[in-house]
Scaffold this motif. Sequence first.
Motif, PDB file in Angstrom:
ATOM      1  N   MET A   1       0.824  -1.205   0.000  1.00 11.62           N
ATOM      2  CA  MET A   1       0.000   0.000   0.000  1.00 11.62           C
ATOM      3  C   MET A   1       0.861   1.259   0.000  1.00 11.62           C
ATOM      4  SD  MET A   1      -3.205  -0.971   0.029  1.00 11.62           S
ATOM      5  CE  MET A   1      -4.138   0.397   0.707  1.00 11.62           C
ATOM      6  N   THR A   2       1.831   1.316   0.933  1.00 11.42           N
ATOM      7  CA  THR A   2       2.656   2.510   1.075  1.00 11.42           C
ATOM      8  C   THR A   2       3.923   2.467   0.217  1.00 11.42           C
ATOM      9  OG1 THR A   2       3.910   1.584   2.944  1.00 11.42           O
ATOM     10  CG2 THR A   2       1.862   2.759   3.452  1.00 11.42           C
ATOM     11  N   LYS A   3       4.257   1.262  -0.299  1.00 12.30           N
ATOM     12  CA  LYS A   3       5.472   1.040  -1.087  1.00 12.30           C
ATOM     13  C   LYS A   3       6.752   1.183  -0.254  1.00 12.30           C
ATOM     14  CE  LYS A   3       2.872   0.635  -4.746  1.00 12.30           C
ATOM     15  NZ  LYS A   3       2.576  -0.698  -5.297  1.00 12.30           N
ATOM     16  N   GLN A   4       6.590   1.261   1.066  1.00 12.97           N
ATOM     17  CA  GLN A   4       7.747   1.375   1.950  1.00 12.97           C
ATOM     18  C   GLN A   4       8.177  -0.001   2.442  1.00 12.97           C
ATOM     19  OE1 GLN A   4       6.396   4.126   4.969  1.00 12.97           O
ATOM     20  NE2 GLN A   4       7.120   5.903   3.822  1.00 12.97           N
ATOM     21  N   THR A   5       9.477  -0.130   2.722  1.00 18.27           N
ATOM     22  CA  THR A   5      10.014  -1.405   3.184  1.00 18.27           C
ATOM     23  C   THR A   5      10.436  -1.311   4.645  1.00 18.27           C
ATOM     24  OG1 THR A   5      10.818  -1.934   0.962  1.00 18.27           O
ATOM     25  CG2 THR A   5      11.773  -3.187   2.796  1.00 18.27           C
ATOM     26  N   SER A   6       9.974  -2.262   5.452  1.00 18.93           N
ATOM     27  CA  SER A   6      10.404  -2.396   6.844  1.00 18.93           C
ATOM     28  C   SER A   6      11.322  -3.601   6.918  1.00 18.93           C
ATOM     29  CB  SER A   6       9.193  -2.596   7.769  1.00 18.93           C
ATOM     30  OG  SER A   6       8.322  -1.493   7.704  1.00 18.93           O
ATOM     31  N   TYR A   7      12.057  -3.680   8.022  1.00 19.83           N
ATOM     32  CA  TYR A   7      13.027  -4.766   8.175  1.00 19.83           C
ATOM     33  C   TYR A   7      12.833  -5.428   9.540  1.00 19.83           C
ATOM     34  CZ  TYR A   7      15.034  -2.447   4.150  1.00 19.83           C
ATOM     35  OH  TYR A   7      15.201  -1.884   2.908  1.00 19.83           O
ATOM     36  N   TYR A   8      12.877  -6.755   9.544  1.00 17.74           N
ATOM     37  CA  TYR A   8      12.658  -7.527  10.766  1.00 17.74           C
ATOM     38  C   TYR A   8      13.837  -8.438  11.058  1.00 17.74           C
ATOM     39  CZ  TYR A   8       7.617  -6.407  10.477  1.00 17.74           C
ATOM     40  OH  TYR A   8       6.401  -5.771  10.423  1.00 17.74           O
ATOM     41  N   ILE A   9      14.060  -8.677  12.347  1.00 21.26           N
ATOM     42  CA  ILE A   9      14.935  -9.761  12.795  1.00 21.26           C
ATOM     43  C   ILE A   9      14.134 -10.550  13.816  1.00 21.26           C
ATOM     44  CG2 ILE A   9      17.081 -10.396  13.967  1.00 21.26           C
ATOM     45  CD1 ILE A   9      18.327  -7.814  12.986  1.00 21.26           C
ATOM     46  N   VAL A  10      14.141 -11.866  13.660  1.00 19.35           N
ATOM     47  CA  VAL A  10      13.304 -12.735  14.501  1.00 19.35           C
ATOM     48  C   VAL A  10      14.160 -13.750  15.248  1.00 19.35           C
ATOM     49  CG1 VAL A  10      11.554 -14.552  14.424  1.00 19.35           C
ATOM     50  CG2 VAL A  10      11.257 -12.495  13.048  1.00 19.35           C
ATOM     51  N   LYS A  11      13.810 -13.974  16.506  1.00 27.80           N
ATOM     52  CA  LYS A  11      14.439 -15.036  17.296  1.00 27.80           C
ATOM     53  C   LYS A  11      13.375 -16.076  17.627  1.00 27.80           C
ATOM     54  CE  LYS A  11      16.921 -16.044  21.599  1.00 27.80           C
ATOM     55  NZ  LYS A  11      17.502 -15.480  22.850  1.00 27.80           N
ATOM     56  N   MET A  12      13.627 -17.328  17.273  1.00 29.11           N
ATOM     57  CA  MET A  12      12.650 -18.381  17.532  1.00 29.11           C
ATOM     58  C   MET A  12      12.694 -18.800  18.998  1.00 29.11           C
ATOM     59  SD  MET A  12      10.214 -20.338  16.684  1.00 29.11           S
ATOM     60  CE  MET A  12      10.138 -19.937  14.929  1.00 29.11           C
ATOM     61  N   ILE A  13      11.541 -18.736  19.641  1.00 31.96           N
ATOM     62  CA  ILE A  13      11.417 -19.197  21.034  1.00 31.96           C
ATOM     63  C   ILE A  13      10.926 -20.642  21.060  1.00 31.96           C
ATOM     64  CG2 ILE A  13      10.237 -18.853  23.241  1.00 31.96           C
ATOM     65  CD1 ILE A  13      10.002 -15.890  22.497  1.00 31.96           C
ATOM     66  N   GLN A  14       9.856 -20.887  20.290  1.00 32.67           N
ATOM     67  CA  GLN A  14       9.305 -22.252  20.280  1.00 32.67           C
ATOM     68  C   GLN A  14       8.688 -22.567  18.921  1.00 32.67           C
ATOM     69  OE1 GLN A  14       6.497 -23.036  23.400  1.00 32.67           O
ATOM     70  NE2 GLN A  14       6.301 -25.193  22.904  1.00 32.67           N
ATOM     71  N   ASN A  15       9.340 -23.444  18.186  1.00 35.68           N
ATOM     72  CA  ASN A  15       8.844 -23.908  16.903  1.00 35.68           C
ATOM     73  C   ASN A  15       8.300 -25.319  17.084  1.00 35.68           C
ATOM     74  OD1 ASN A  15       8.257 -24.158  14.196  1.00 35.68           O
ATOM     75  ND2 ASN A  15      10.315 -23.594  13.494  1.00 35.68           N
ATOM     76  N   GLN A  16       7.513 -25.782  16.146  1.00 36.51           N
ATOM     77  CA  GLN A  16       7.011 -27.159  16.207  1.00 36.51           C
ATOM     78  C   GLN A  16       6.676 -27.666  14.814  1.00 36.51           C
ATOM     79  OE1 GLN A  16       3.071 -27.643  18.031  1.00 36.51           O
ATOM     80  NE2 GLN A  16       2.717 -25.435  17.922  1.00 36.51           N
TER      81      GLN A  16
END
Length: 317
Positions: A224-239
């Motif tokens: 919608m805005t054409k803007q880019t955000s950036y994420y970093i993720v740490k996994m706590i609990q996957n399954q």
Amino acid sequence: MRKKLLFVAMSVGLFLFSACSKSAEKETAVSFKGGTITQKDINDQLKKIKGADSAIQQMVIKRVYENKYGEEITEKDIEKEFNKIKEQAGKSFNSQLAKSGDTEAELKRKIKQQLAFKKGLETNVEVNQEKIQKIWETFHPEVKVQQIKFKNEEDAKKAKQSLDEGEDFSKLVKEKSIDQKSNSNDGKVTFHSHTSSVPEEVKEASFKLNNKDISDIIPVKNLMTKQTSYYIVKMIQNQEKGDDIEKYSDELKKIAIEKQLADQEFVKQSISQELKAANVKIKDATLNNIMNSLIHQEKKQVPNKDNKKEEESKSKE
């Protein structure tokens, strides 16, 4: 916002005026030296306001659904939604309520209408094993992560370097993340493969992580805005989901319902059915077409491949 609500109120008035007797419409609403404005003059003018059609449609739909499903909505249901809105607004709740022109009682009435509308849609939802199976094919069960959201790539790269050097993830959540909603919970977010509030890029990267793993920088472009955000993720609990579909039957059914409720074609068809069942009629001829477009919805069907081949062969003959 106040102007919008004022317009809705005017539109509601318009609909009510249309139900008045002919003699009432001829009554003087405004008088001035040398002339008068009748109730009919006002009604005719209101009908020409841009967006009046939509406002009237919405009012009729809400009334129809409230009349049919309103009794199924409990005070507890209303209070729950009311408290949720109040909590999200925080200290600004009273000022926002005042700006909207609503009282708490009026807001609760609107909440009841919204819940009745949702209840009506849910009544028409059809969930079968075929739909469940299709969702299962791409389903990943709920995971729990910590996330940091950045406004630009430069900040993300600096944070990533700090994390690689052993910096505490929670510390960077507090200092760097621009996502206020998850920040209040130490950056923790839970989601599954069909959670709509989490970007697909974040979900896809997260599901590949083992517990305690930290992702690379994940760019997410807002279409919608054409803007880019950036994420970093740490996994706590996957399954892993495994092979037992029955284990997630309730969750899969809930996803199937939510997907159908988000389908605009389904919503249109559902509204059409309810309006027909309620025998909605507009007595004002000038407003007739407003509801006809909603009541008479043609069901879109995907052509069957076999039927298509049969039609093609017939045309060749």
